[in-house]
Motif scaffolding. Sequence first.
Motif, PDB file in Angstrom:
ATOM      1  N   THR A   8     -11.925  -1.833   4.507  1.00 48.76           N
ATOM      2  CA  THR A   8     -11.359  -1.537   5.861  1.00 48.76           C
ATOM      3  C   THR A   8     -12.141  -0.958   6.921  1.00 48.76           C
ATOM      4  OG1 THR A   8     -10.169   0.584   5.050  1.00 48.76           O
ATOM      5  CG2 THR A   8      -9.078  -1.409   4.508  1.00 48.76           C
ATOM      6  N   LEU A  14     -10.617  -2.296  -0.716  1.00 49.59           N
ATOM      7  CA  LEU A  14      -9.243  -2.910  -1.332  1.00 49.59           C
ATOM      8  C   LEU A  14      -9.519  -4.096  -2.116  1.00 49.59           C
ATOM      9  CD1 LEU A  14      -7.168  -2.762   2.073  1.00 49.59           C
ATOM     10  CD2 LEU A  14      -7.118  -0.928   0.197  1.00 49.59           C
ATOM     11  N   TRP A  57      -2.558  -2.194  -2.864  1.00 54.97           N
ATOM     12  CA  TRP A  57      -2.596  -1.151  -1.949  1.00 54.97           C
ATOM     13  C   TRP A  57      -3.611  -0.243  -2.120  1.00 54.97           C
ATOM     14  CZ3 TRP A  57      -0.247  -3.707   1.699  1.00 54.97           C
ATOM     15  CH2 TRP A  57       1.252  -4.132   1.294  1.00 54.97           C
ATOM     16  N   ARG A  58      -4.071   0.488  -0.964  1.00 49.66           N
ATOM     17  CA  ARG A  58      -5.156   1.770  -1.408  1.00 49.66           C
ATOM     18  C   ARG A  58      -4.439   2.554  -2.360  1.00 49.66           C
ATOM     19  NH1 ARG A  58      -6.450   4.199   4.245  1.00 49.66           N
ATOM     20  NH2 ARG A  58      -6.870   1.984   4.857  1.00 49.66           N
ATOM     21  N   SER A  63      -7.948  -1.107  -6.254  1.00 52.04           N
ATOM     22  CA  SER A  63      -8.352  -0.571  -5.140  1.00 52.04           C
ATOM     23  C   SER A  63      -8.885   0.730  -5.091  1.00 52.04           C
ATOM     24  CB  SER A  63      -7.225  -0.835  -3.921  1.00 52.04           C
ATOM     25  OG  SER A  63      -6.984  -1.961  -3.483  1.00 52.04           O
ATOM     26  N   ASP A  78      -3.960  -2.470   6.817  1.00 55.45           N
ATOM     27  CA  ASP A  78      -4.707  -3.195   5.796  1.00 55.45           C
ATOM     28  C   ASP A  78      -4.244  -4.546   5.414  1.00 55.45           C
ATOM     29  OD1 ASP A  78      -5.845  -0.642   5.414  1.00 55.45           O
ATOM     30  OD2 ASP A  78      -4.829   0.059   3.561  1.00 55.45           O
TER      31      ASP A  78
END
Length: 214
Positions: A8, A14, A57-58, A63, A78
């Motif tokens: 990102t 990610l 997701w982060r 990730s 994101d």
Amino acid sequence: MSMSYIVTNDHVRLAYSDVGDGPTMIFLPGYSDIKETWYFQSKYFSENGYRIICLDWRSHGCSAHTAKNMKIMRLAADLHELITTLKLENVILIDHSMGASVIWAYVTIFGQTNVSKIIIVDESPKLINDVGWQAGIKNLNWDNFIELAPLILQQPLTEQQMPATLKNVRNRFKTDHPFDADLGYGLLLDHMKQDWRKTVINITVPQLFVVGDK
């Protein structure tokens, strides 16, 4: 589910899976969950003419695990970076739980240009109940919000157990990439405080809401 990665613009790696060809469906997991939750949906739809992308997701799953920018609006960014990096158009967005909050944030920031349909699974647009709204999390209100928030993951959310076949798939990844509740707590609070009711009303693409009696 084979894995790919994007980085990102705030330098967080990610993980996502990408399989099949055809109209694109993006499956988004809930809070503390992982992309492998969608294993059987990914298999079914990719074998029936769809391109299926599932995102971690982060600080979730494969990730990068980080405390950086753990907010719903950042997760929406994101998602936007995933869509733009892969040059996707007319995507079908499908979520479970907190993923709905991210979809509504995405629409709020970036509009509906690249979205053809939205499917919301098991999520209310407002989680905290008040005098005029009782469709949130059972027994959760502003008076007990801070007290109950840390206990959300400890309470059973369904009566039915997850099928063993799916549990085995998820556990392989959850064991190697355990969720850090301390890293995620700020995201949980941010998610729970949102009110997306006006956003939902103003969306013009088709929306399907799926809720379970059990």
